[in-house]
Enzyme design. Structure first.
Site, PDB file in Angstrom:
ATOM      1  N   HIS A 155       0.832  -1.215   0.000  1.00  0.00           N
ATOM      2  CA  HIS A 155       0.000   0.000   0.000  1.00  0.00           C
ATOM      3  C   HIS A 155       0.866   1.264   0.000  1.00  0.00           C
ATOM      4  O   HIS A 155       0.416   2.315   0.458  1.00  0.00           O
ATOM      5  CB  HIS A 155      -0.961   0.042   1.198  1.00  0.00           C
ATOM      6  CG  HIS A 155      -1.718  -1.234   1.409  1.00  0.00           C
ATOM      7  ND1 HIS A 155      -2.949  -1.474   0.867  1.00  0.00           N
ATOM      8  CD2 HIS A 155      -1.377  -2.370   2.081  1.00  0.00           C
ATOM      9  CE1 HIS A 155      -3.359  -2.689   1.209  1.00  0.00           C
ATOM     10  NE2 HIS A 155      -2.416  -3.264   1.940  1.00  0.00           N
ATOM     11  N   SER A 276      14.669  21.751 -16.477  1.00  0.00           N
ATOM     12  CA  SER A 276      13.436  22.505 -16.703  1.00  0.00           C
ATOM     13  C   SER A 276      13.782  23.810 -17.401  1.00  0.00           C
ATOM     14  O   SER A 276      14.812  24.420 -17.114  1.00  0.00           O
ATOM     15  CB  SER A 276      12.778  22.792 -15.353  1.00  0.00           C
ATOM     16  OG  SER A 276      11.969  23.949 -15.429  1.00  0.00           O
ATOM     17  N   LYS A 282      15.870  22.140 -11.263  1.00  0.00           N
ATOM     18  CA  LYS A 282      15.248  20.847 -11.558  1.00  0.00           C
ATOM     19  C   LYS A 282      16.166  19.852 -12.243  1.00  0.00           C
ATOM     20  O   LYS A 282      16.958  20.192 -13.114  1.00  0.00           O
ATOM     21  CB  LYS A 282      14.006  21.042 -12.444  1.00  0.00           C
ATOM     22  CG  LYS A 282      12.832  21.701 -11.777  1.00  0.00           C
ATOM     23  CD  LYS A 282      12.253  20.931 -10.584  1.00  0.00           C
ATOM     24  CE  LYS A 282      11.571  19.661 -10.997  1.00  0.00           C
ATOM     25  NZ  LYS A 282      10.287  19.903 -11.665  1.00  0.00           N
ATOM     26  N   GLU A 289       9.877   8.469 -16.842  1.00  0.00           N
ATOM     27  CA  GLU A 289       8.470   8.872 -16.987  1.00  0.00           C
ATOM     28  C   GLU A 289       7.939   8.508 -18.368  1.00  0.00           C
ATOM     29  O   GLU A 289       6.809   8.023 -18.518  1.00  0.00           O
ATOM     30  CB  GLU A 289       8.337  10.385 -16.794  1.00  0.00           C
ATOM     31  CG  GLU A 289       8.681  10.876 -15.409  1.00  0.00           C
ATOM     32  CD  GLU A 289       8.848  12.399 -15.393  1.00  0.00           C
ATOM     33  OE1 GLU A 289       7.842  13.103 -15.600  1.00  0.00           O
ATOM     34  OE2 GLU A 289       9.970  12.875 -15.213  1.00  0.00           O
TER      35      GLU A 289
END
Ligand code: ARG
Length: 478
Positions: A155, A276, A282, A289
């Protein structure tokens, strides 16, 4: 004039040409189309359907065309619809009317099914090789990280500590099943449909077995209608690819999570991250992804193919031309993902300290305290309740189990003795899971030995198939 233009009174509408053509994508099958044709012609010669000199002329012409295609010297045309007719047209332009004998006893229906199988069997080998490389990268990292303990989750809540090696090996075994699925599909892919003709076979005394052998295939499709009309081997590939990208996507999700400031379990190498345009600080795990995101198109390709096939009457229907782009796209998508993931894993930095700290600051040894009480005779359900009380007390006092003095622990159960402090250390907790497949160090060693055997077997399997294909290809095209 079209190769099939005889019964027509006017040219096709240009929009029809553009709409029905597949050359823009099936040109990828060029080399397989030529190989299939070379084997077909060789068989026609050996069966005395073509004269020796005719066959030789056609074979020389086909090889010349293959050379020109490889050198990028050939223009394919949508008006010739697909790779099969483009190559036949090129052949006739190259060697004259004798080129028109190539298609004797054959249809594009059995031809395209053959080309796809020849393409896919090579793609399977390439993907298995890439999967194996990723397995190696994960296994090598696992070997270095046996002593690195981290929280195991259910979980996404900290559950019980595990070795980081154990976690990585979970993926190695998933990928192993992906490898085995592809290997198993090979025998269904590597069957020759040639000789099925348009649907019913051919009137010429051909030798289908010979074609299959010349192409290094494992046999011939038993039923001509089935041979030209099913694409279950494509569906199977797309399904296997879907499972594979599901596995990769889960791994990528963990890489994304682990490299967040909240986790900081790993850091991906700069080479595999991007920045970024606005926020100078960043460092984004874009590759992970994107692999996760591309699972969508891979599942989509599976749904697309299944839907295209659904309800199609036997045998060939033009609908089936829709079988190619999804297959290519899935193969390319998986190829790209695997090629990047292996070096990403090999170059990532593992933040051992951070993982260890995470298990110091949690209750992931609570099950072990319950098991300790059970070993002293308390029924598990009672032990569970006692430990639940201890955890609740800890939360209220803002401490962890190992911070509690012995007399406090004994206040909850008189069965608890001083040896509990040793039993609840993360190393003891991990090594207590000493069952086959468990996270104890010696059980991880067993897994590593098994993986070494599996990887050696895959390498052996690959070597035999690659050698077979290379010798067929080089023999045919030389
Ligand atoms: N380009 C076609 C395909 O990919 C080849 C088979 C065409 N056959 C036919 N009868 N029109 O499906």
């Amino acid at each position: 004039m079209k190769l099939w233009g005889g019964r027509f009174t006017k040219p096709t509408n240009q929009l029809v040409d553009a709409y029905t053509a597949s050359i823009s994508f099936d040109k990828r099958l060029a080399v397989h189309d030529v190989m299939g044709s070379l084997a077909h012609v060789e068989m026609l010669k050996q069966c005395h359907i073509l004269k020796t000199n005719e066959a030789a002329e056609i074979q020389a012409g086909l090889k010349k065309i293959a050379g020109k295609i490889a050198a990028g010297q050939v223009q394919m045309h949508a008006e010739h619809e697909d790779i099969h007719m483009n190559i036949e047209k090129l052949l006739i332009d190259e060697i004259g009317t004798v080129g028109g004998k190539l298609h004797t006893g054959r249809s594009r229906n059995d031809q395209v099914a053959l080309d796809m199988r020849l393409y896919l069997r090579e793609e399977l080998l390439e993907l298995i090789a890439l999967l194996t490389k990723l397995q190696y990268a994960l296994t090598n990292t696992a070997k270095e990280q046996i002593d690195t303990l981290m929280p195991g989750y259910t979980h996404l809540q900290r559950a019980q500590p595990v070795s980081f090696a154990h976690h990585l090996l979970a993926y190695v075994f998933m990928l192993q099943r992906d490898v085995e699925r592809l290997q198993d599909s090979w025998k269904r892919v590597n069957q020759s449909p040639l000789g099925a003709g348009a649907l019913a076979g051919t009137t010429f005394p051909i030798d289908r077995q010979l074609v299959s052998e010349l192409l290094g295939m494992d046999g011939i499709c038993d039923n001509s209608l089935d041979a030209v009309s099913d694409r279950d081997f494509v569906v199977e590939f797309l399904a296997n690819g879907s499972l594979m990208i599901a596995h990769l996507s889960r791994l990528c999700e963990e890489l994304v999570l682990w490299s967040s400031a909240e986790f900081r379990f790993i850091e991906l190498d700069d080479e595999f991250c991007t920045g970024s345009s606005m926020m100078p600080q960043k460092k984004n795990p874009d590759v992970a992804e994107l692999i996760r995101g591309k699972s969508g198109r891979v599942y989509g390709n599976l749904m697309g193919m299944l839907t295209t096939l659904k309800g199609l009457p036997l045998a060939y229907n033009k609908d089936m031309q829709e079988d190619k782009e999804g297959m290519f796209d899935t193969a390319d998508t998986l190829n790209g993902a695997l090629s990047l993931l292996a070096p990403m894993i090999a170059t990532m930095t593992v933040n051992k300290e951070r993982m260890q700290q995470a298990i110091r600051d949690d209750f992931s040894n609570a099950t072990d305290l319950a098991d300790y009480l059970v070993a002293k005779g308390l029924p598990f359900r009672k032990a569970h309740a006692v430990v639940g009380q201890i955890v609740l007390y800890c939360i209220q006092e803002n401490v962890f189990i190992l911070d509690l003095p012995l007399d406090v622990l004994q206040g909850f159960s008189s069965l608890i003795a001083a040896d509990i402090y040793q039993a609840l250390t993360s190393t003891a907790v991990v090594n207590a899971r000493n069952v086959p497949g468990g996270t104890a160090t010696n059980r991880i060693q067993v897994q590593l030995e098994k993986v070494d055997q599996l990887l050696a077997a895959s390498a052996c399997w690959l070597k035999e198939k690659e050698a077979r294909i290379t010798s067929i290809k080089e023999g045919a095209l030389s």
